[in-house]
Motif scaffolding. Structure first.
Motif, PDB file in Angstrom:
ATOM      1  N   LEU A   7      91.053 -17.865   6.653  1.00 16.60           N
ATOM      2  CA  LEU A   7      92.462 -17.531   6.815  1.00 16.60           C
ATOM      3  C   LEU A   7      92.774 -16.286   5.997  1.00 16.60           C
ATOM      4  O   LEU A   7      92.289 -16.131   4.877  1.00 16.60           O
ATOM      5  CB  LEU A   7      93.358 -18.667   6.303  1.00 16.60           C
ATOM      6  N   ARG A   8      93.599 -15.418   6.563  1.00 14.58           N
ATOM      7  CA  ARG A   8      94.127 -14.293   5.798  1.00 14.58           C
ATOM      8  C   ARG A   8      95.510 -14.715   5.325  1.00 14.58           C
ATOM      9  O   ARG A   8      96.324 -15.211   6.106  1.00 14.58           O
ATOM     10  CB  ARG A   8      94.210 -13.035   6.643  1.00 14.58           C
ATOM     11  N   CYS A   9      95.765 -14.535   4.047  1.00 14.60           N
ATOM     12  CA  CYS A   9      97.036 -14.956   3.456  1.00 14.60           C
ATOM     13  C   CYS A   9      97.962 -13.764   3.253  1.00 14.60           C
ATOM     14  O   CYS A   9      97.538 -12.612   3.332  1.00 14.60           O
ATOM     15  CB  CYS A   9      96.774 -15.659   2.118  1.00 14.60           C
ATOM     16  N   GLU A  10      99.248 -14.055   3.002  1.00 12.88           N
ATOM     17  CA  GLU A  10     100.265 -13.008   2.829  1.00 12.88           C
ATOM     18  C   GLU A  10      99.885 -11.980   1.779  1.00 12.88           C
ATOM     19  O   GLU A  10     100.195 -10.806   1.918  1.00 12.88           O
ATOM     20  CB  GLU A  10     101.611 -13.626   2.432  1.00 12.88           C
ATOM     21  N   ASP A  11      99.242 -12.425   0.719  1.00 13.61           N
ATOM     22  CA  ASP A  11      98.861 -11.515  -0.365  1.00 13.61           C
ATOM     23  C   ASP A  11      97.502 -10.853  -0.118  1.00 13.61           C
ATOM     24  O   ASP A  11      96.908 -10.287  -1.028  1.00 13.61           O
ATOM     25  CB  ASP A  11      98.879 -12.236  -1.708  1.00 13.61           C
ATOM     26  N   GLU A  12      97.027 -10.932   1.141  1.00 10.76           N
ATOM     27  CA  GLU A  12      95.767 -10.337   1.581  1.00 10.76           C
ATOM     28  C   GLU A  12      94.520 -11.022   1.015  1.00 10.76           C
ATOM     29  O   GLU A  12      93.419 -10.502   1.139  1.00 10.76           O
ATOM     30  CB  GLU A  12      95.710  -8.828   1.286  1.00 10.76           C
ATOM     31  N   THR A  13      94.679 -12.192   0.394  1.00  8.60           N
ATOM     32  CA  THR A  13      93.510 -12.954  -0.027  1.00  8.60           C
ATOM     33  C   THR A  13      92.953 -13.684   1.188  1.00  8.60           C
ATOM     34  O   THR A  13      93.615 -13.810   2.217  1.00  8.60           O
ATOM     35  CB  THR A  13      93.853 -13.955  -1.147  1.00  8.60           C
ATOM     36  N   LEU A  14      91.729 -14.179   1.044  1.00  9.01           N
ATOM     37  CA  LEU A  14      91.070 -14.908   2.122  1.00  9.01           C
ATOM     38  C   LEU A  14      90.761 -16.321   1.652  1.00  9.01           C
ATOM     39  O   LEU A  14      90.324 -16.522   0.522  1.00  9.01           O
ATOM     40  CB  LEU A  14      89.771 -14.203   2.519  1.00  9.01           C
ATOM     41  N   SER A  27      98.027 -25.396  11.108  1.00  9.47           N
ATOM     42  CA  SER A  27      99.428 -25.809  11.026  1.00  9.47           C
ATOM     43  C   SER A  27      99.711 -26.495   9.691  1.00  9.47           C
ATOM     44  O   SER A  27     100.736 -26.240   9.058  1.00  9.47           O
ATOM     45  CB  SER A  27      99.761 -26.747  12.189  1.00  9.47           C
ATOM     46  N   ALA A  28      98.804 -27.353   9.251  1.00 12.95           N
ATOM     47  CA  ALA A  28      98.973 -28.035   7.957  1.00 12.95           C
ATOM     48  C   ALA A  28      99.003 -27.020   6.818  1.00 12.95           C
ATOM     49  O   ALA A  28      99.834 -27.121   5.910  1.00 12.95           O
ATOM     50  CB  ALA A  28      97.852 -29.049   7.746  1.00 12.95           C
ATOM     51  N   HIS A  29      98.110 -26.032   6.870  1.00  9.97           N
ATOM     52  CA  HIS A  29      98.110 -24.987   5.840  1.00  9.97           C
ATOM     53  C   HIS A  29      99.456 -24.263   5.819  1.00  9.97           C
ATOM     54  O   HIS A  29     100.022 -24.022   4.753  1.00  9.97           O
ATOM     55  CB  HIS A  29      96.997 -23.963   6.087  1.00  9.97           C
ATOM     56  N   CYS A  30      99.958 -23.908   6.990  1.00 10.01           N
ATOM     57  CA  CYS A  30     101.224 -23.160   7.093  1.00 10.01           C
ATOM     58  C   CYS A  30     102.422 -23.970   6.601  1.00 10.01           C
ATOM     59  O   CYS A  30     103.396 -23.405   6.108  1.00 10.01           O
ATOM     60  CB  CYS A  30     101.455 -22.710   8.534  1.00 10.01           C
ATOM     61  N   GLN A  31     102.343 -25.283   6.722  1.00  5.76           N
ATOM     62  CA  GLN A  31     103.429 -26.162   6.285  1.00  5.76           C
ATOM     63  C   GLN A  31     103.299 -26.570   4.818  1.00  5.76           C
ATOM     64  O   GLN A  31     104.091 -27.359   4.314  1.00  5.76           O
ATOM     65  CB  GLN A  31     103.472 -27.409   7.159  1.00  5.76           C
ATOM     66  N   GLY A  32     102.293 -26.049   4.130  1.00  8.55           N
ATOM     67  CA  GLY A  32     102.095 -26.386   2.728  1.00  8.55           C
ATOM     68  C   GLY A  32     101.436 -27.734   2.516  1.00  8.55           C
ATOM     69  O   GLY A  32     101.446 -28.282   1.425  1.00  8.55           O
ATOM     70  N   LYS A  33     100.835 -28.288   3.587  1.00  7.73           N
ATOM     71  CA  LYS A  33     100.189 -29.596   3.509  1.00  7.73           C
ATOM     72  C   LYS A  33      98.671 -29.490   3.560  1.00  7.73           C
ATOM     73  O   LYS A  33      97.976 -30.480   3.631  1.00  7.73           O
ATOM     74  CB  LYS A  33     100.671 -30.485   4.662  1.00  7.73           C
ATOM     75  N   GLY A  34      98.176 -28.257   3.496  1.00  7.93           N
ATOM     76  CA  GLY A  34      96.730 -28.046   3.529  1.00  7.93           C
ATOM     77  C   GLY A  34      96.182 -28.048   2.121  1.00  7.93           C
ATOM     78  O   GLY A  34      96.589 -28.843   1.273  1.00  7.93           O
ATOM     79  N   ALA A  35      95.308 -27.129   1.860  1.00  6.01           N
ATOM     80  CA  ALA A  35      94.679 -27.022   0.540  1.00  6.01           C
ATOM     81  C   ALA A  35      95.675 -26.539  -0.514  1.00  6.01           C
ATOM     82  O   ALA A  35      96.653 -25.862  -0.199  1.00  6.01           O
ATOM     83  CB  ALA A  35      93.509 -26.050   0.620  1.00  6.01           C
ATOM     84  N   LYS A  36      95.411 -26.876  -1.747  1.00  8.04           N
ATOM     85  CA  LYS A  36      96.253 -26.441  -2.854  1.00  8.04           C
ATOM     86  C   LYS A  36      96.368 -24.907  -2.874  1.00  8.04           C
ATOM     87  O   LYS A  36      97.448 -24.366  -3.120  1.00  8.04           O
ATOM     88  CB  LYS A  36      95.666 -26.954  -4.174  1.00  8.04           C
ATOM     89  N   TYR A  37      95.273 -24.228  -2.582  1.00  7.79           N
ATOM     90  CA  TYR A  37      95.269 -22.765  -2.593  1.00  7.79           C
ATOM     91  C   TYR A  37      96.289 -22.198  -1.604  1.00  7.79           C
ATOM     92  O   TYR A  37      97.031 -21.273  -1.932  1.00  7.79           O
ATOM     93  CB  TYR A  37      93.874 -22.228  -2.266  1.00  7.79           C
ATOM     94  N   THR A  38      96.340 -22.748  -0.399  1.00 10.86           N
ATOM     95  CA  THR A  38      97.228 -22.183   0.619  1.00 10.86           C
ATOM     96  C   THR A  38      98.686 -22.584   0.414  1.00 10.86           C
ATOM     97  O   THR A  38      99.567 -22.054   1.080  1.00 10.86           O
ATOM     98  CB  THR A  38      96.761 -22.535   2.046  1.00 10.86           C
ATOM     99  N   ARG A  39      98.951 -23.497  -0.502  1.00 11.68           N
ATOM    100  CA  ARG A  39     100.340 -23.780  -0.862  1.00 11.68           C
ATOM    101  C   ARG A  39     100.922 -22.612  -1.644  1.00 11.68           C
ATOM    102  O   ARG A  39     102.095 -22.299  -1.527  1.00 11.68           O
ATOM    103  CB  ARG A  39     100.437 -25.065  -1.678  1.00 11.68           C
ATOM    104  N   ALA A  40     100.085 -21.975  -2.450  1.00 13.84           N
ATOM    105  CA  ALA A  40     100.515 -20.848  -3.275  1.00 13.84           C
ATOM    106  C   ALA A  40     100.289 -19.498  -2.590  1.00 13.84           C
ATOM    107  O   ALA A  40     100.899 -18.508  -2.960  1.00 13.84           O
ATOM    108  CB  ALA A  40      99.774 -20.872  -4.602  1.00 13.84           C
ATOM    109  N   HIS A  41      99.400 -19.471  -1.599  1.00 15.51           N
ATOM    110  CA  HIS A  41      99.051 -18.228  -0.885  1.00 15.51           C
ATOM    111  C   HIS A  41      99.232 -18.500   0.607  1.00 15.51           C
ATOM    112  O   HIS A  41      98.288 -18.915   1.283  1.00 15.51           O
ATOM    113  CB  HIS A  41      97.602 -17.828  -1.168  1.00 15.51           C
TER     114      HIS A  41
END
Length: 81
Positions: A7-14, A27-41
């Motif tokens: 996944l490419r994140c808003e801050d350009e991290t992967l 979809s879970a990542h986008c809703q903040g229900k995925g990994a801890k990392y993608t909740r912040a990125h």
């Protein structure tokens, strides 16, 4: 089917992960229900994915990708386009 994805994140991290349902997991990542990392990125796109018949192969590939450099990951993403 199982998937290894980047996944490419808003801050350009992967972010790299694996799943057996790519759209549902994204979809879970986008809703903040995925990994801890993608909740912040917050993810903005599925930049890359590969399909595997079994989860062991997908997990092994995830491990390998997570050990790549940023440059190698970007080259992998570009190779799929």
């Amino acid at each position: 089917m199982n998937y290894t994805y980047i996944l490419r994140c808003e801050d350009e991290t992967l972010y790299t992960g694996w799943t057996n349902d790519l759209e549902k997991r994204y979809s879970a990542h986008c809703q903040g229900k995925g990994a801890k990392y993608t909740r912040a990125h917050k993810p903005i796109e599925i930049a890359y994915y590969e399909e595997y018949e079994n989860k062991i192969d997908a997990m092994k590939r995830e491990y390998a990708i997570k050990h790549m450099t940023r440059k190698e990951k970007e080259e992998l993403i570009q190779s799929q386009k």
